[in-house]
Scaffold this motif. Structure first.
Motif, PDB file in Angstrom:
ATOM      1  N   ILE A 181     -16.175  -7.804 -18.367  1.00  0.00           N
ATOM      2  CA  ILE A 181     -16.153  -6.185 -18.208  1.00  0.00           C
ATOM      3  C   ILE A 181     -17.458  -5.999 -17.814  1.00  0.00           C
ATOM      4  CG2 ILE A 181     -15.692  -3.978 -18.623  1.00  0.00           C
ATOM      5  CD1 ILE A 181     -13.839  -5.275 -20.792  1.00  0.00           C
ATOM      6  N   ALA A 182     -17.914  -5.416 -16.549  1.00  0.00           N
ATOM      7  CA  ALA A 182     -19.316  -4.951 -16.073  1.00  0.00           C
ATOM      8  C   ALA A 182     -18.845  -3.664 -15.296  1.00  0.00           C
ATOM      9  CB  ALA A 182     -19.854  -5.882 -15.382  1.00  0.00           C
ATOM     10  N   ALA A 183     -17.801  -2.812 -15.465  1.00  0.00           N
ATOM     11  CA  ALA A 183     -17.718  -1.541 -15.196  1.00  0.00           C
ATOM     12  C   ALA A 183     -18.659  -0.625 -15.682  1.00  0.00           C
ATOM     13  CB  ALA A 183     -16.385  -1.249 -15.360  1.00  0.00           C
TER      14      ALA A 183
ATOM     15  N   TYR B  62     -23.016 -10.928 -10.212  1.00  0.00           N
ATOM     16  CA  TYR B  62     -23.641 -11.922 -10.816  1.00  0.00           C
ATOM     17  C   TYR B  62     -22.934 -12.783 -12.146  1.00  0.00           C
ATOM     18  CZ  TYR B  62     -27.246 -13.816 -14.179  1.00  0.00           C
ATOM     19  OH  TYR B  62     -28.208 -14.659 -14.750  1.00  0.00           O
ATOM     20  N   LEU B  63     -22.032 -12.034 -12.901  1.00  0.00           N
ATOM     21  CA  LEU B  63     -21.370 -12.529 -13.853  1.00  0.00           C
ATOM     22  C   LEU B  63     -20.412 -13.546 -13.610  1.00  0.00           C
ATOM     23  CD1 LEU B  63     -20.934  -9.662 -16.348  1.00  0.00           C
ATOM     24  CD2 LEU B  63     -22.290 -11.444 -16.915  1.00  0.00           C
ATOM     25  N   ALA B  64     -19.816 -13.095 -12.282  1.00  0.00           N
ATOM     26  CA  ALA B  64     -18.608 -14.006 -11.846  1.00  0.00           C
ATOM     27  C   ALA B  64     -19.186 -15.124 -11.286  1.00  0.00           C
ATOM     28  CB  ALA B  64     -18.028 -13.030 -10.710  1.00  0.00           C
ATOM     29  N   LYS B  65     -20.444 -15.098 -10.545  1.00  0.00           N
ATOM     30  CA  LYS B  65     -20.886 -16.187  -9.944  1.00  0.00           C
ATOM     31  C   LYS B  65     -21.576 -17.139 -11.018  1.00  0.00           C
ATOM     32  CE  LYS B  65     -24.247 -17.914  -6.585  1.00  0.00           C
ATOM     33  NZ  LYS B  65     -25.259 -17.505  -5.584  1.00  0.00           N
ATOM     34  N   SER B  66     -22.183 -16.636 -12.166  1.00  0.00           N
ATOM     35  CA  SER B  66     -22.542 -17.536 -13.170  1.00  0.00           C
ATOM     36  C   SER B  66     -21.409 -18.258 -14.090  1.00  0.00           C
ATOM     37  CB  SER B  66     -23.545 -16.487 -14.017  1.00  0.00           C
ATOM     38  OG  SER B  66     -24.706 -16.012 -13.260  1.00  0.00           O
TER      39      SER B  66
ATOM     40  N   ASN C 231     -31.882 -16.521 -15.496  1.00  0.00           N
ATOM     41  CA  ASN C 231     -31.105 -17.421 -16.006  1.00  0.00           C
ATOM     42  C   ASN C 231     -30.848 -17.783 -17.358  1.00  0.00           C
ATOM     43  OD1 ASN C 231     -30.124 -17.557 -13.145  1.00  0.00           O
ATOM     44  ND2 ASN C 231     -31.527 -19.595 -12.834  1.00  0.00           N
ATOM     45  N   MET C 232     -31.522 -17.029 -17.981  1.00  0.00           N
ATOM     46  CA  MET C 232     -31.394 -17.347 -19.429  1.00  0.00           C
ATOM     47  C   MET C 232     -30.066 -16.851 -20.081  1.00  0.00           C
ATOM     48  SD  MET C 232     -34.182 -18.600 -21.270  1.00  0.00           S
ATOM     49  CE  MET C 232     -34.317 -18.038 -22.900  1.00  0.00           C
ATOM     50  N   ASP C 233     -29.479 -15.796 -19.297  1.00  0.00           N
ATOM     51  CA  ASP C 233     -28.282 -15.356 -19.550  1.00  0.00           C
ATOM     52  C   ASP C 233     -27.269 -16.509 -19.708  1.00  0.00           C
ATOM     53  OD1 ASP C 233     -29.834 -12.865 -19.378  1.00  0.00           O
ATOM     54  OD2 ASP C 233     -28.169 -12.131 -17.554  1.00  0.00           O
ATOM     55  N   LEU C 234     -27.418 -17.539 -18.994  1.00  0.00           N
ATOM     56  CA  LEU C 234     -26.371 -18.630 -18.890  1.00  0.00           C
ATOM     57  C   LEU C 234     -25.967 -19.041 -20.267  1.00  0.00           C
ATOM     58  CD1 LEU C 234     -27.683 -20.313 -15.730  1.00  0.00           C
ATOM     59  CD2 LEU C 234     -25.521 -19.099 -16.070  1.00  0.00           C
ATOM     60  N   TYR C 235     -27.216 -19.066 -21.212  1.00  0.00           N
ATOM     61  CA  TYR C 235     -26.797 -19.512 -22.679  1.00  0.00           C
ATOM     62  C   TYR C 235     -25.935 -18.560 -23.380  1.00  0.00           C
ATOM     63  CZ  TYR C 235     -31.150 -22.443 -22.500  1.00  0.00           C
ATOM     64  OH  TYR C 235     -32.091 -23.368 -22.168  1.00  0.00           O
TER      65      TYR C 235
END
Length: 442
Positions: free
Chosen positions: A110-112, A52-56, A365-369
């Motif tokens: 990092i999301a390991a 998700y992080l990579a795509k965002s 999608n608030m994470d995008l901020y």
């Protein structure tokens, strides 16, 4: 208003001007879209949240993901699928120690698993990379302090995934609280509830051919592989994970500390245990933690991993209490302010509906901020909203709650730094042992 299933590009377009003044659409070629302003990333750990992080990140203007790093084939395929259609197809690197030596990327995301967060972040920063590290920023209190030291030694941005710090509505709410809208604030309550099932009793079996378990364990002392560990259940084993307090409690506990303007506690109490099931799960599935501060204020957190009966109608959230009123948040960017007679005086709706049980993006999608804040900091256009030398203090509270839970139930701490006082058993859990040759060093 955009909802949680809205496409990310549409979210960016509709919320940038209305909510935060974000300027991430239609950049002039001489501005952020200029080649010299391209931000190139590598993402470590791409099974769920990392994909998700990579795509965002890749959907932010002039941002590319050049590398993905993982040690399991299914996860790698998830990461590649998340970036399908992106202008740049990433190169796969299995070993983080090799990845950080590459010169052609700017920042490591990092999301390991938790036991990798601090060691990987230190590897990245020490090799000249900016770092975005998911919560918790360390597997133990010592690692949080190491990362704070790394931030200052290597002079690279290290942002922790405390994404609520970048929500425009919560930034405004925190400002109002600090300006006195609730009067003297002295107590905050946070909670998290889920409906997780038993993980059973794992069997020691041969490591799957699709997994490099040596690299998966990395800095952690070696243990035999068992079939109920990878991908998610490692969260509930003390050897690798940090329990629900650090897994989810971190977010709302951070908001409580932020809104009350606090740093380190002088007393921590925790009660609970593994109550719902009998299985391999080691960390509490039920935990009530309280934190007392020298400023005459307190925070409480209730975690229920296996019973999701809501509090105030929500599976997660926090309340700030003052002598002139209270503020209620229900897990996303929403909030309500009540006066001292419990009359609603202000309500701000969340831009995106939160889904507390979503393990990949509970706040939508608030994470995008938060992602954009990290990119803007790299471009020297903004200050980080959750730099690790501030963010680790909230993770520190969660670690202290866990240490209290595992020992006497009550800890007394130095309020200047949160260090445990006069408790040898508890102090022994301040840091972990490492596999020889894998110790993180700043």
């Amino acid at each position: 208003m955009p909802r949680k299933n809205m496409h990310r590009r549409e979210f960016l377009r509709t919320t940038s001007l209305a909510t935060a003044g974000l300027t991430i659409i239609n950049f002039p070629i001489r501005g952020k879209m200029a080649p010299s302003n391209k931000v190139v990333l590598a993402v470590m750990g791409v099974n769920g949240r990392g994909a998700y992080l990579a795509k965002s990140f890749s959907q932010l203007p002039n941002v590319e993901v050049a590398y993905i790093c993982d040690v399991e084939e299914k996860a790698i395929q998830n990461g590649l699928a998340a970036l399908k259609g992106a202008p740049r197809q990433p190169i796969v690197v299995h070993d983080i120690r090799k990845l950080v030596t590459q010169k052609d990327f700017d920042a490591l995301v990092i999301a390991a698993p938790d036991h990798w967060h601090a060691p990987a972040a230190i590897l990245g920063a020490s090799h000249g990379k900016h770092v975005y590290v998911e919560k918790p920023c360390g597997q133990n209190p010592h690692e949080g302090e190491l990362l704070a030291a790394a931030l200052h030694k290597y002079k690279k941005h290290i942002q922790m995934g405390s994404q609520r710090r970048s929500f425009p509505s919560l930034i405004d709410a925190a400002k109002q609280v600090k300006e006195g809208v609730l009067g003297n604030t002295y107590l905050a309550k946070a909670w998290y509830a889920n409906n997780r099932k038993s993980i059973g009793y794992g069997k020691k079996v041969p490591v799957p051919s699709t997994l490099d378990f040596e690299l998966w364990q990395g800095p952690a002392p070696r243990r035999d592989y068992q079939d109920n560990l990878v991908h998610y259940n490692w969260h509930w084993f003390w050897h690798w994970g940090t329990g629900e307090a650090c897994n989810n409690g971190t977010h709302e506990i951070d908001c409580c500390r932020w809104f009350l303007g606090l740093n380190f506690p002088q007393k921590v109490v925790s009660a609970g245990g593994r109550y719902a099931f009998k299985d391999d799960w080691q960390t509490p599935d039920t935990q009530i933690a309280s934190f007392e501060f020298a400023e005459g204020k307190a925070i409480t957190w209730e975690g229920r991993s296996c019973n999701h009966f809501p509090v105030e109608g929500s599976d997660r959230g926090f309340i700030i209490y003052g002598d002139k009123g209270s503020l209620l948040n229900l897990g996303g960017g929403d909030y309500k302010i009540f006066d001292d007679k419990n009359k609603l005086v202000k309500e701000v709706k969340s831009e995106v509906e939160a889904d507390p049980t979503n393990p990949v993006a509970a706040s939508g999608n608030m994470d995008l901020y938060h992602f954009e804040n990290f990119v803007k900091a790299i471009r020297e256009e903004a200050a980080l909203t959750a730099p690790v030398d501030e963010a680790y203090k909230s993770v520190h509270l969660c670690h202290l709650a866990n240490i209290a839970q595992r020992t006497s139930g009550t800890l007394h701490c130095d309020p200047s730094n949160g260090h445990i006082l006069n408790n040898t058993e508890a102090a022994a859990l301040w840091q972990r042992s490492y596999e020889k040759g894998w110790e993180p060093v700043v």
